[in-house]
Design a protein around this motif. Structure first.
Motif, PDB file in Angstrom:
ATOM      1  N   GLN A   1       0.831  -1.214   0.000  1.00  0.00           N
ATOM      2  CA  GLN A   1       0.000   0.000   0.000  1.00  0.00           C
ATOM      3  C   GLN A   1       0.860   1.257   0.000  1.00  0.00           C
ATOM      4  O   GLN A   1       0.584   2.214  -0.721  1.00  0.00           O
TER       5      GLN A   1
ATOM      6  N   GLU B   1       2.518   1.750  -3.328  1.00  0.00           N
ATOM      7  CA  GLU B   1       1.559   2.249  -4.322  1.00  0.00           C
ATOM      8  C   GLU B   1       1.305   3.744  -4.124  1.00  0.00           C
ATOM      9  O   GLU B   1       1.273   4.510  -5.098  1.00  0.00           O
ATOM     10  N   ALA B   2       1.173   4.152  -2.860  1.00  0.00           N
ATOM     11  CA  ALA B   2       0.954   5.586  -2.590  1.00  0.00           C
ATOM     12  C   ALA B   2       2.161   6.398  -3.042  1.00  0.00           C
ATOM     13  O   ALA B   2       2.021   7.437  -3.689  1.00  0.00           O
ATOM     14  N   PHE B   3       3.364   5.923  -2.712  1.00  0.00           N
ATOM     15  CA  PHE B   3       4.576   6.657  -3.105  1.00  0.00           C
ATOM     16  C   PHE B   3       4.680   6.730  -4.632  1.00  0.00           C
ATOM     17  O   PHE B   3       5.000   7.774  -5.190  1.00  0.00           O
TER      18      PHE B   3
ATOM     19  N   THR C   1       2.305   6.511  -6.802  1.00  0.00           N
ATOM     20  CA  THR C   1       1.244   7.320  -7.400  1.00  0.00           C
ATOM     21  C   THR C   1       1.636   8.793  -7.426  1.00  0.00           C
ATOM     22  O   THR C   1       1.289   9.522  -8.349  1.00  0.00           O
ATOM     23  N   TYR C   2       2.361   9.211  -6.404  1.00  0.00           N
ATOM     24  CA  TYR C   2       2.653  10.643  -6.278  1.00  0.00           C
ATOM     25  C   TYR C   2       4.076  11.030  -6.668  1.00  0.00           C
ATOM     26  O   TYR C   2       4.386  12.217  -6.749  1.00  0.00           O
TER      27      TYR C   2
ATOM     28  N   GLN D   1       4.824  13.761  -9.238  1.00  0.00           N
ATOM     29  CA  GLN D   1       4.356  15.155  -9.072  1.00  0.00           C
ATOM     30  C   GLN D   1       5.552  16.043  -8.754  1.00  0.00           C
ATOM     31  O   GLN D   1       5.565  16.777  -7.768  1.00  0.00           O
TER      32      GLN D   1
ATOM     33  N   LYS E   1      -3.978  31.073  -8.440  1.00  0.00           N
ATOM     34  CA  LYS E   1      -3.689  29.642  -8.309  1.00  0.00           C
ATOM     35  C   LYS E   1      -2.549  29.338  -9.277  1.00  0.00           C
ATOM     36  O   LYS E   1      -2.762  28.959 -10.420  1.00  0.00           O
TER      37      LYS E   1
ATOM     38  N   LEU F   1      -3.521  17.804  -3.855  1.00  0.00           N
ATOM     39  CA  LEU F   1      -4.635  17.002  -4.347  1.00  0.00           C
ATOM     40  C   LEU F   1      -5.283  17.667  -5.548  1.00  0.00           C
ATOM     41  O   LEU F   1      -5.664  17.009  -6.505  1.00  0.00           O
ATOM     42  N   VAL F   2      -5.371  19.009  -5.497  1.00  0.00           N
ATOM     43  CA  VAL F   2      -5.921  19.742  -6.638  1.00  0.00           C
ATOM     44  C   VAL F   2      -5.031  19.519  -7.856  1.00  0.00           C
ATOM     45  O   VAL F   2      -5.499  19.248  -8.953  1.00  0.00           O
TER      46      VAL F   2
ATOM     47  N   LEU G   1      -3.115  17.077  -8.494  1.00  0.00           N
ATOM     48  CA  LEU G   1      -3.228  15.721  -9.014  1.00  0.00           C
ATOM     49  C   LEU G   1      -4.484  15.593  -9.865  1.00  0.00           C
ATOM     50  O   LEU G   1      -4.480  15.003 -10.936  1.00  0.00           O
TER      51      LEU G   1
ATOM     52  N   GLY H   1      -7.626   1.182  -6.045  1.00  0.00           N
ATOM     53  CA  GLY H   1      -6.228   1.350  -5.663  1.00  0.00           C
ATOM     54  C   GLY H   1      -5.819   2.803  -5.606  1.00  0.00           C
ATOM     55  O   GLY H   1      -5.121   3.226  -4.685  1.00  0.00           O
ATOM     56  N   VAL H   2      -6.271   3.568  -6.576  1.00  0.00           N
ATOM     57  CA  VAL H   2      -5.899   4.983  -6.628  1.00  0.00           C
ATOM     58  C   VAL H   2      -6.537   5.737  -5.473  1.00  0.00           C
ATOM     59  O   VAL H   2      -5.900   6.563  -4.820  1.00  0.00           O
TER      60      VAL H   2
ATOM     61  N   GLU I   1      -7.386   4.511  -2.620  1.00  0.00           N
ATOM     62  CA  GLU I   1      -6.673   4.124  -1.394  1.00  0.00           C
ATOM     63  C   GLU I   1      -5.332   4.829  -1.312  1.00  0.00           C
ATOM     64  O   GLU I   1      -4.918   5.295  -0.258  1.00  0.00           O
ATOM     65  N   ALA I   2      -4.639   4.893  -2.451  1.00  0.00           N
ATOM     66  CA  ALA I   2      -3.326   5.544  -2.467  1.00  0.00           C
ATOM     67  C   ALA I   2      -3.470   7.024  -2.117  1.00  0.00           C
ATOM     68  O   ALA I   2      -2.663   7.563  -1.366  1.00  0.00           O
ATOM     69  N   ASP I   3      -4.517   7.653  -2.643  1.00  0.00           N
ATOM     70  CA  ASP I   3      -4.765   9.070  -2.332  1.00  0.00           C
ATOM     71  C   ASP I   3      -4.986   9.254  -0.833  1.00  0.00           C
ATOM     72  O   ASP I   3      -4.424  10.151  -0.217  1.00  0.00           O
TER      73      ASP I   3
ATOM     74  N   LEU J   1      -4.135   7.289   1.591  1.00  0.00           N
ATOM     75  CA  LEU J   1      -2.928   6.978   2.361  1.00  0.00           C
ATOM     76  C   LEU J   1      -1.918   8.123   2.250  1.00  0.00           C
ATOM     77  O   LEU J   1      -1.279   8.499   3.232  1.00  0.00           O
ATOM     78  N   TRP J   2      -1.792   8.681   1.052  1.00  0.00           N
ATOM     79  CA  TRP J   2      -0.871   9.798   0.844  1.00  0.00           C
ATOM     80  C   TRP J   2      -1.272  10.976   1.751  1.00  0.00           C
ATOM     81  O   TRP J   2      -0.422  11.621   2.359  1.00  0.00           O
TER      82      TRP J   2
ATOM     83  N   LEU K   1      -0.271  10.195   5.226  1.00  0.00           N
ATOM     84  CA  LEU K   1       1.180  10.267   5.426  1.00  0.00           C
ATOM     85  C   LEU K   1       1.605  11.673   5.861  1.00  0.00           C
ATOM     86  O   LEU K   1       2.597  11.843   6.560  1.00  0.00           O
TER      87      LEU K   1
ATOM     88  N   LEU L   1      -1.040   5.500  10.599  1.00  0.00           N
ATOM     89  CA  LEU L   1      -1.635   5.366   9.261  1.00  0.00           C
ATOM     90  C   LEU L   1      -2.762   4.347   9.232  1.00  0.00           C
ATOM     91  O   LEU L   1      -3.345   4.086   8.184  1.00  0.00           O
TER      92      LEU L   1
END
Lengths: 280, 163
Positions: free
Chosen positions: A7, A10-12, A14-15, A18, A127, B76-77, B79, B92-93, B95-97, B99-100, B103, B149
């Motif tokens: 998990q 996957e979070a790391f 995903t981001y 950025q 923004k 988040l915006v 993304l 999955g996405v 959940e990842a969001d 969790l991020w 964090l 977490l």
């Protein structure tokens, strides 16, 4: 492999993309580096030759980490249109790389920093990439304008002092909350009951009550109580200096099914004041 | 270019904040540039610079809380913008969001331990050396972070895993 490891990965992942614009990073590195070199030059006038060698070594080798190559690192090598305006929509007009450099320099020289740019962004209702806000502010400064507020001094280190009695007390309260099997789910319920907006505050308050021997209006699940007890035992195992290899040896010695069971059993015995058959 | 991007990705994961990642990497590379001779003499200059990024993050003195709170929403915006405004409902996405976002509630050391363990794939002894603490402290940071977490309930630790 564990669920939580997957998990987190996957979070790391995903981001991780950025990222800021490498071209903007590169431009700022050049600018900062020149500033640091000037500072060093001022401090080390007598060792000019050595400094030059360092600078040359940097120019030749650092490009392995930076965009471009050794031939163009002495100048800012932006690809066309690579100014950091593409990442987010902005009401701030695009600026050339040279302008960006000048504006950022003016901005930072006036003592402003990232946090000031965030506040400016809110005040101006734009923004935009924070780098662009910094540049716009720098442009205004160079034009002789004043910004809405003076540069704010950096506050002292916000890192908690672990020896601060208040920090220690809060840590103990949080530990009591978790060690009794409570989780985020119960913290949310408690926050609702106690009219707290943040479940994190409920954790601390709950821990305080638990340490004072009070009963909470929400009970943890039996499974979580058992898990917390095990975690405490495992923590004791590691704190004593044992590692996973020791746990594997103990599991064989005690005929347990796996190392986890040995960590739990070992921690249980340590907490009971017993000595384990092997040393860490 | 690839190395800079890799360093930026590492910084983003470590800090959880694109702008802070930019500030940290810029600061580190500028300093690395001015003492590159010494750094290039090390066994792995790249690892050295990554370590500088870690130290810079752990010792960052600026207004952390303000940046922290502001950046979560911003990110988040961003993304969502990057996805072209199309909401992805894939579990999955989502959940990842989530969790991020969680964090971002961790302390710096706790977050760093998770990043070093699960993103950089380092073992606890290596992490302890990098952070400057005992391996038991690394495990304690990891354990508390996982609890915060809300991942601890799902932990299934195998014998061979150094938890």
């Amino acid at each position: 492999m564990t669920d939580h490891a997957d998990q987190l990965r996957e979070a790391f992942e995903t981001y991780e993309n950025q990222t800021p614009d490498p071209a903007a990073v590169f431009a700022r590195v050049q600018q900062l580096s020149a500033k640091y070199k000037r500072r060093r030059r001022g401090l080390k006038v007598a060792s000019g030759a050595a400094l030059a060698a360092v600078a040359v070594a940097g120019v030749v080798t650092l490009p392995n980490l930076l965009p471009g190559n050794a031939r163009n690192t002495s100048t800012v090598g932006f690809p066309a249109g690579a100014v950091p305006t593409s990442a987010a929509p902005s009401t701030i007009p695009s600026m050339s790389p040279a302008d960006l450099e000048r504006y950022w320099a003016a901005y930072f020289q006036a003592g402003y920093d990232y946090d000031d740019a965030v506040q400016l962004s809110a005040l101006w209702h734009v923004k935009a990439n924070i780098g662009n806000v910094k540049a716009e502010a720098g442009r205004r400064l160079l034009a002789g304008e004043t910004l809405p507020f003076p540069a704010t001094p950096n506050p002292p280190d916000p890192t908690s002092d672990p020896n601060d009695p208040a920090v220690k007390a809060e840590q103990a309260q949080l530990a009591a909350f978790f060690d009794n099997g409570y989780t985020w789910t119960e913290a949310e319920k408690l926050a609702k009951i106690w009219h707290l907006s943040d479940p994190s505050d409920a954790k601390v308050m709950a821990g305080k009550k638990l340490l004072a021997g009070e009963t909470l209006p929400v009970k943890p699940t039996p499974a979580n109580v058992a898990a917390a007890k095990q975690q405490k035992q495992v923590d004791a195992f590691f704190t004593k200096g044992y590692n996973v290899d020791d746990a594997i040896r103990l599991a064989k010695l005690w005929h347990l099914k796996d190392a986890w069971a040995a960590k739990v059993e070992g921690g249980k015995r340590i907490l009971a004041g017993q000595t384990l058959p092997i040393q860490p | 270019m690839a190395r800079l991007q890799s360093l930026l990705r590492y910084a983003v994961v470590l800090t959880g904040d694109r702008d802070l990642a930019q500030d940290v990497v810029q600061e580190v590379l500028a300093r690395a540039h001015s003492r590159w001779r010494r750094i290039s003499a090390s066994d792995s200059p790249e690892a050295y610079v990554r370590r500088m990024v870690l130290n810079e993050y752990l010792s960052w003195r600026r207004s952390w809380q303000f940046r922290h709170v502001h950046a979560v929403g911003e990110r988040l915006v961003d993304l969502d913008d990057a996805r072209g405004g199309v909401v992805d409902h894939a579990e999955g996405v989502v959940e990842a969001d989530a969790l991020w976002a969680r964090l971002s509630t961790l302390g710096r050391k706790q977050r760093a331990v998770l990043v070093l363990r699960y993103y950089e794939q380092l073992d606890d002894d290596q992490i302890a050396e990098l952070i400057g603490c005992a391996p038991a402290t690394v495990r304690s940071h990891a354990s508390r972070a996982l609890r915060t977490l809300r991942l601890s309930e799902r932990e299934r630790i195998h014998a061979e895993e150094k938890s």
